[in-house]
Design a protein around this motif. Sequence first.
Motif, PDB file in Angstrom:
ATOM      1  N   UNK A 133      48.604  40.019  42.342  1.00 44.98           N
ATOM      2  CA  UNK A 133      48.598  38.676  41.877  1.00 44.98           C
ATOM      3  C   UNK A 133      49.752  38.013  42.622  1.00 44.98           C
ATOM      4  N   UNK A 134      49.474  36.896  43.361  1.00 41.74           N
ATOM      5  CA  UNK A 134      50.687  36.191  44.019  1.00 41.74           C
ATOM      6  C   UNK A 134      51.780  35.873  43.429  1.00 41.74           C
ATOM      7  N   UNK A 153      44.212  39.004  44.816  1.00 37.33           N
ATOM      8  CA  UNK A 153      45.283  39.833  45.148  1.00 37.33           C
ATOM      9  C   UNK A 153      45.714  40.226  46.491  1.00 37.33           C
ATOM     10  N   UNK A 154      45.054  39.349  47.272  1.00 35.92           N
ATOM     11  CA  UNK A 154      45.302  39.516  48.678  1.00 35.92           C
ATOM     12  C   UNK A 154      45.984  38.072  49.438  1.00 35.92           C
ATOM     13  N   UNK A 157      43.901  49.847  44.783  1.00 35.42           N
ATOM     14  CA  UNK A 157      45.065  48.924  44.273  1.00 35.42           C
ATOM     15  C   UNK A 157      44.591  47.450  43.576  1.00 35.42           C
ATOM     16  N   UNK A 158      43.414  47.124  44.014  1.00 33.62           N
ATOM     17  CA  UNK A 158      42.830  45.973  43.255  1.00 33.62           C
ATOM     18  C   UNK A 158      42.466  46.316  42.059  1.00 33.62           C
ATOM     19  N   UNK A 159      41.794  47.530  41.626  1.00 30.28           N
ATOM     20  CA  UNK A 159      41.425  48.026  40.228  1.00 30.28           C
ATOM     21  C   UNK A 159      42.839  48.074  39.647  1.00 30.28           C
ATOM     22  N   UNK A 164      42.239  31.474  42.226  1.00 28.61           N
ATOM     23  CA  UNK A 164      41.106  32.089  41.393  1.00 28.61           C
ATOM     24  C   UNK A 164      42.052  32.986  40.721  1.00 28.61           C
ATOM     25  N   UNK A 165      43.234  33.637  41.086  1.00 29.93           N
ATOM     26  CA  UNK A 165      43.977  34.551  40.418  1.00 29.93           C
ATOM     27  C   UNK A 165      44.549  33.776  39.096  1.00 29.93           C
ATOM     28  N   UNK A 166      45.026  32.429  39.312  1.00 28.79           N
ATOM     29  CA  UNK A 166      45.569  31.608  38.280  1.00 28.79           C
ATOM     30  C   UNK A 166      44.524  31.332  37.113  1.00 28.79           C
TER      31      UNK A 166
END
Length: 595
Positions: A106-107, A163-164, A212-214, A538-540
Amino acid sequence: MLKFQNKIVVITGSGTGIGKAIAIKFAENGANIVILGRRKEPLEEAAKELEQVIANAKSNSFVKIFPGVDVSDEEGVSKMFEDLKKSHGAVDIVVNNAGVSGPVTCFPNAPISEFKSTVGIHLTGTFWTSTQAIKTMKPGSKIVTISTFFTEERPYEQRPYRFRSPYTASQGAKNRLAEAMSWEITDKKIISIATNPGPVHSDRIYKTVYPKAAAEFMRVSGFESLTPEEVESVNADVLPLLGESENTVKQGIAQAAAKLAKSKSITSESDIEKLGTTISSLLAKIQSIAEKVQNNTSKMIADEQFLTQQQVAETVLMLSDDNIAQILNGKVIPGDRVFYPVKPHIACSIPETQANFSSKVVVLALDATDESDVTRTESLAQKIESAGGKTVILISKTSSKAAEERLSKFHSHVMDLTSQENVKRMLNTATQKVGPINTVIYITGKVPQNSKFVDLSRKDWDGLVDKFINTPAIFMQESLGVFVPGGAKNPPLFKGKEGNMIIIGPDMPAGAKVTGAERARVEVFRGALRPFATTVNQELSDVLKSKVRMQLILPGSVEGTESNNDNIMKAISYFTSGKAVNNAEIIYYPDETRS
């Protein structure tokens, strides 16, 4: 005669993977091959393989390697092309292939140093390799850039890639850079094309990105008895075990359990064994999620097949054909094969909202390019204060004295906006002395149009990347630290928290005779900020379950009309009203007239 006989082809990141496959394909077709990368051993192994391919093709071509050359390294790339020009003359084709996955997290948790490094390799590496190659190229030469459509727009859509965030920012900009270069080098009759192959079978995607995403999904909430920080620490130890033998995995898990036990001051053998069981379950869960992500992605492809590296190489070879390259000059093709349905994210119309900043503290950061940027900041600050708010203005030390004087009537400070420590300190000081911050606004200023990108010095280019990508990222990340203290390492703290982060700019060029080249230059940095904003949001919202939002306002219009600060204020009023939290649209073009 073989199709690329006597041509000199430079391929970045070519010791392994897609880069090596491209090199082999060109070698089979008679080309002289120049490969480069950071590690010497893979390049030497690739060179042996290429020499055998050349022998089989009977082309009498050569292979030249440049080990230790990182595409983001100014001196290394420049020297390589100088050496090539002296020893072999003109370069005919450059393939910008080098890349890294970057931080997969996450950023808020992505170190800015890694953010900058990812942008440096993908975007600046492409820029600098291309501009130095141009100095050695003759008419008819080609620059082929490999990027990703995961950051591309369809009409009124923008793809997030959670995540990217540094990857999406640099890839989005890289697509637009390929287009901008095509405008700028047309007089040299050199062609620039980008290709977005979509998912490709590779170790990077199977052993790095998906796992890594998982693992990040596991970190966000913690796993069983492990806190998010403990999950992150364990992940670093156990992710490399995926795909290894059963005995290697067992030993690795035992070592990870012992390490974690030591950090928790656990000495009981039974408790350490329990940690090992938990870590084993964590690794199994990560593998399961990674496989699910891969499967879900394949289900969004018509034939459910990722491309092979050889198929990507065939694409690059095709794009390097004289006739096809001429037809596709300036294009980004083909579109990613993944049919990826997304929410719109982009809008032009802004709901009417009464400006109400009563007791709200708004921080505005400004990197002024010209007087209009100062006028915009002044106008916004006045409107916010008239509506009951308090403002703090942070002015870049590179701005003019006139900017400092005009904004001195507000609570303002001149500082180095590119320093993360300075930004952190100033936001904390504003919180302590003025009050809790409700909104942070970063105003990028305009993209200079006084020279072509391909003619810029490396220093000037790096300054633009800082101004329009890295510094906004610093402000957004440090704002998250203010809104959710400790949230980077403890993601559950984000749940339900509120705050507004807004990036304004860069503006579309204004005027009756705006050229395609001018628009294309601005789009490079808009192309970075759109996927960046969408990914972070989207992460937030979906991952961290917060009400903190990052919005992007892109002033100006495709018709070349002047931007309207009242329209920008209208968007800010809407964002800070709380009404925009549940809306998918987080990118606004306030001056566009289309519905």
